[in-house]
Write a protein that holds these residues in place. Structure first.
Motif, short mmCIF file in Angstrom:
data_model
loop_
_atom_site.label_atom_id
_atom_site.label_comp_id
_atom_site.label_asym_id
_atom_site.label_seq_id
_atom_site.Cartn_x
_atom_site.Cartn_y
_atom_site.Cartn_z
N GLY A 6 0.83 -1.21 0.00
CA GLY A 6 0.00 0.00 0.00
C GLY A 6 0.85 1.25 0.00
N ALA A 7 2.07 1.13 -0.55
CA ALA A 7 3.12 2.12 -0.31
C ALA A 7 2.83 3.49 -0.89
CB ALA A 7 4.45 1.60 -0.86
N ALA A 8 2.00 3.57 -1.91
CA ALA A 8 1.68 4.88 -2.48
C ALA A 8 0.57 5.58 -1.73
CB ALA A 8 1.30 4.74 -3.95
N GLY A 9 -0.02 4.90 -0.76
CA GLY A 9 -1.11 5.48 0.01
C GLY A 9 -0.63 6.41 1.10
N PHE A 10 -1.55 6.86 1.92
CA PHE A 10 -1.31 7.88 2.93
C PHE A 10 -0.29 7.45 3.99
CE2 PHE A 10 -3.63 9.45 6.99
CZ PHE A 10 -2.66 10.41 7.24
N VAL A 30 5.10 -1.84 -2.65
CA VAL A 30 4.10 -2.69 -3.31
C VAL A 30 2.78 -1.94 -3.33
CG1 VAL A 30 2.88 -4.89 -3.21
CG2 VAL A 30 5.25 -4.74 -2.40
N ASP A 31 2.16 -1.87 -4.49
CA ASP A 31 0.87 -1.18 -4.60
C ASP A 31 0.30 -1.42 -5.99
OD1 ASP A 31 -1.32 0.62 -4.16
OD2 ASP A 31 -0.06 1.85 -2.87
N SER A 36 -2.81 6.74 -10.62
CA SER A 36 -1.79 7.78 -10.78
C SER A 36 -1.95 8.92 -9.78
CB SER A 36 -1.84 8.35 -12.20
OG SER A 36 -3.12 8.88 -12.48
N LYS A 37 -3.15 9.10 -9.21
CA LYS A 37 -3.34 10.24 -8.31
C LYS A 37 -2.55 10.09 -7.02
CE LYS A 37 -7.69 8.39 -6.38
NZ LYS A 37 -9.12 8.64 -6.19
N LYS A 38 -1.98 8.91 -6.77
CA LYS A 38 -1.18 8.70 -5.57
C LYS A 38 0.32 8.81 -5.83
CE LYS A 38 -2.77 4.60 -4.50
NZ LYS A 38 -3.01 3.35 -3.74
N GLU A 39 0.72 9.00 -7.09
CA GLU A 39 2.13 8.85 -7.44
C GLU A 39 3.03 9.87 -6.74
OE1 GLU A 39 1.67 11.30 -11.67
OE2 GLU A 39 2.03 9.14 -11.67
N ARG A 40 2.52 11.07 -6.46
CA ARG A 40 3.37 12.09 -5.84
C ARG A 40 3.78 11.71 -4.42
NH1 ARG A 40 2.22 18.29 -6.38
NH2 ARG A 40 4.23 18.16 -5.31
N ASN A 41 3.02 10.82 -3.79
CA ASN A 41 3.35 10.42 -2.42
C ASN A 41 4.73 9.76 -2.32
OD1 ASN A 41 1.01 11.39 -1.30
ND2 ASN A 41 -0.03 9.42 -1.19
N LYS A 46 13.78 7.36 -1.39
CA LYS A 46 14.78 6.37 -1.78
C LYS A 46 14.12 5.00 -1.77
CE LYS A 46 18.52 9.16 0.12
NZ LYS A 46 19.56 9.27 1.19
N ILE A 47 13.96 4.43 -2.96
CA ILE A 47 13.22 3.18 -3.13
C ILE A 47 14.05 2.24 -3.99
CG2 ILE A 47 11.17 2.15 -4.21
CD1 ILE A 47 9.72 4.84 -3.46
N LYS A 48 14.15 0.99 -3.56
CA LYS A 48 14.95 0.01 -4.30
C LYS A 48 14.17 -0.58 -5.47
CE LYS A 48 17.59 -4.28 -3.65
NZ LYS A 48 18.89 -3.70 -4.07
N GLU A 49 12.87 -0.86 -5.26
CA GLU A 49 12.10 -1.54 -6.31
C GLU A 49 10.61 -1.28 -6.14
OE1 GLU A 49 11.95 -6.00 -8.35
OE2 GLU A 49 13.31 -5.58 -6.69
N PHE A 50 9.91 -1.15 -7.26
CA PHE A 50 8.46 -1.04 -7.30
C PHE A 50 7.89 -2.38 -7.75
CE2 PHE A 50 9.96 3.24 -7.55
CZ PHE A 50 8.96 4.07 -7.06
N VAL A 51 6.94 -2.91 -6.98
CA VAL A 51 6.34 -4.21 -7.31
C VAL A 51 4.82 -4.05 -7.32
CG1 VAL A 51 6.07 -6.62 -6.63
CG2 VAL A 51 8.27 -5.46 -6.26
N ASP A 52 4.19 -4.44 -8.42
CA ASP A 52 2.73 -4.41 -8.47
C ASP A 52 2.16 -5.41 -7.48
OD1 ASP A 52 0.00 -5.51 -9.74
OD2 ASP A 52 0.30 -3.43 -10.35
N ARG A 53 1.06 -5.04 -6.82
CA ARG A 53 0.52 -5.92 -5.77
C ARG A 53 0.14 -7.29 -6.30
NH1 ARG A 53 -5.15 -2.64 -4.91
NH2 ARG A 53 -6.31 -3.64 -6.58
N ASP A 54 -0.27 -7.39 -7.56
CA ASP A 54 -0.65 -8.69 -8.13
C ASP A 54 0.56 -9.58 -8.38
OD1 ASP A 54 -3.34 -8.03 -8.10
OD2 ASP A 54 -3.33 -7.24 -10.14
N ASN A 55 1.74 -8.98 -8.44
CA ASN A 55 2.96 -9.75 -8.69
C ASN A 55 3.78 -9.96 -7.42
OD1 ASN A 55 2.30 -9.62 -11.45
ND2 ASN A 55 3.43 -7.71 -11.71
N PHE A 56 3.28 -9.47 -6.29
CA PHE A 56 4.11 -9.44 -5.09
C PHE A 56 4.52 -10.82 -4.61
CE2 PHE A 56 4.05 -9.43 -0.29
CZ PHE A 56 5.36 -9.00 -0.16
N PHE A 57 3.61 -11.77 -4.61
CA PHE A 57 3.94 -13.08 -4.04
C PHE A 57 4.94 -13.84 -4.91
CE2 PHE A 57 -0.15 -11.87 -2.21
CZ PHE A 57 0.21 -11.88 -0.88
N ASP A 58 4.85 -13.66 -6.22
CA ASP A 58 5.88 -14.24 -7.09
C ASP A 58 7.23 -13.59 -6.80
OD1 ASP A 58 4.08 -15.95 -8.32
OD2 ASP A 58 3.65 -14.55 -9.96
#
Length: 321
Positions: A6-10, A30-31, A36-41, A46-58
């Motif tokens: 939920g990393a792009a959230g509040f 993961v999110d 896109s309205k959350k992207e500015r958060n 400093k972030i190592k990797e972005f992972v889509d929530r549907d791909n997280f368990f893989d």
């Protein structure tokens, strides 16, 4: 690496910032990044990797040996949504998969529960785990959070450290995207900024005067500090309240917002919408003795301190944390 869902959230984006401040820079976020309205958060962090929530368990199956801790803060949080299937999918079943993965790979876990699990508060607001199966939330969101708390407590297989946090009324920077689900402070600021006045819900309970409805408001900076404490503490697993421990009125919140903006108070009252009137909470207050008992001794922001910091350092300049 530290994983934040939920990393792009509040709250989660504020946690990423707080982790960076503490020199944790290998953060995997993961999110659902298509929102896109959350992207500015997450900009500038400093972030190592972005992972889509549907791909997280893989992803986790491949990288679990590198993961030090998981903060599972991703959830559908709309208290006016009544499609139970959505909550079962995103709040209950996804959380079960996170829990089971943490058990399999022995990764410590902090996850987001909610004070919405307490419903009307007929059993009080004590984070006594014995009463959790007896709680009666007032909406499907609260039910989904309580269902997972119950499920977690029933499990024989548990992460070697885990904590569920019952967030009370959290407010602070990075909630710009939340629309109607943003804190009353953000709505108050926007109303005063645009109209020079503020409308609060009228009381429909004879025990409370207009504006005297009470909530436990907690500043997001306190929430993320508690998360860091638990990451380092890693003992005394269980479910914990996370509020300020002091209920305050909406009138106090409103007056502090006007003061922080340097604008004369101008408040009137409107009827609480019929769609939420029957499930409206008139009082919440976290018993914080359990968290204090395991060693968290940092003072929480008062409402006056939190509103002033939020309004003057974030809302007026429209900055992110």
């Amino acid at each position: 690496m530290i994983v934040v869902t939920g990393a792009a959230g509040f709250i989660a984006s504020c946690l990423v910032s707080r982790l960076n401040q503490a020199n944790f820079n290998d953060i995997v976020v993961v999110d659902n990044f298509s929102v896109s309205k959350k992207e500015r958060n997450l900009q500038g962090k400093k972030i190592k990797e972005f992972v889509d929530r549907d791909n997280f368990f893989d992803w986790l199956d491949e990288h679990y040996e590198e993961v030090e801790f998981i903060f599972h803060l991703g959830a559908r949080t709309d208290t006016t949504e009544f499609d139970k299937d959505i909550f079962d999918l995103l709040n209950l079943n996804y959380s079960k998969k996170v829990w089971n993965a943490c058990c399999e790979y022995q990764i410590p876990l902090v996850y987001a529960s909610s004070a919405a699990t307490y419903g009307a508060g007929t059993l009080g607001y004590d984070d006594n785990e014995d009463i959790i199966p007896l709680l009666k939330p007032l909406n499907p969101y609260g039910e989904s959070k309580n269902d997972f708390d119950i499920w977690a407590l029933e499990q024989t297989a548990k992460p070697f450290f885990w904590a569920g946090l019952k967030f009370f009324n959290v407010y602070g920077p990075n909630e710009y995207h939340k629309g109607k689900m943003a804190s009353v402070i953000l709505h108050a600021y926007n109303q005063v900024h645009e109209q020079g006045r503020l409308a609060l819900f009228r009381s429909h309970n004879p025990e409370f005067k207009d504006g005297e409805q009470m909530r436990d408001f907690i500043y997001v900076k306190d929430v993320v500090d508690v998360c860091l404490f638990l990451m380092h503490h890693r003992k005394n697993s269980g479910i914990y309240n996370l509020g300020s421990g002091e209920a305050r009125t909406f009138m106090s919140l409103a007056l502090n917002t006007f003061e922080a903006m340097g604008v004369p108070a101008n408040i009137d009252f409107i009827d609480t919408p019929l769609t939420i009137r029957d499930t409206y909470q008139y009082f919440t207050e976290a018993n914080m003795s359990k968290l204090r008992s395991i060693g968290y001794d940092k003072p929480f922001y008062t409402l006056e301190e939190g509103v002033k910091d939020y309004v003057q350092n974030y809302l007026i300049p429209h900055k992110y944390y």
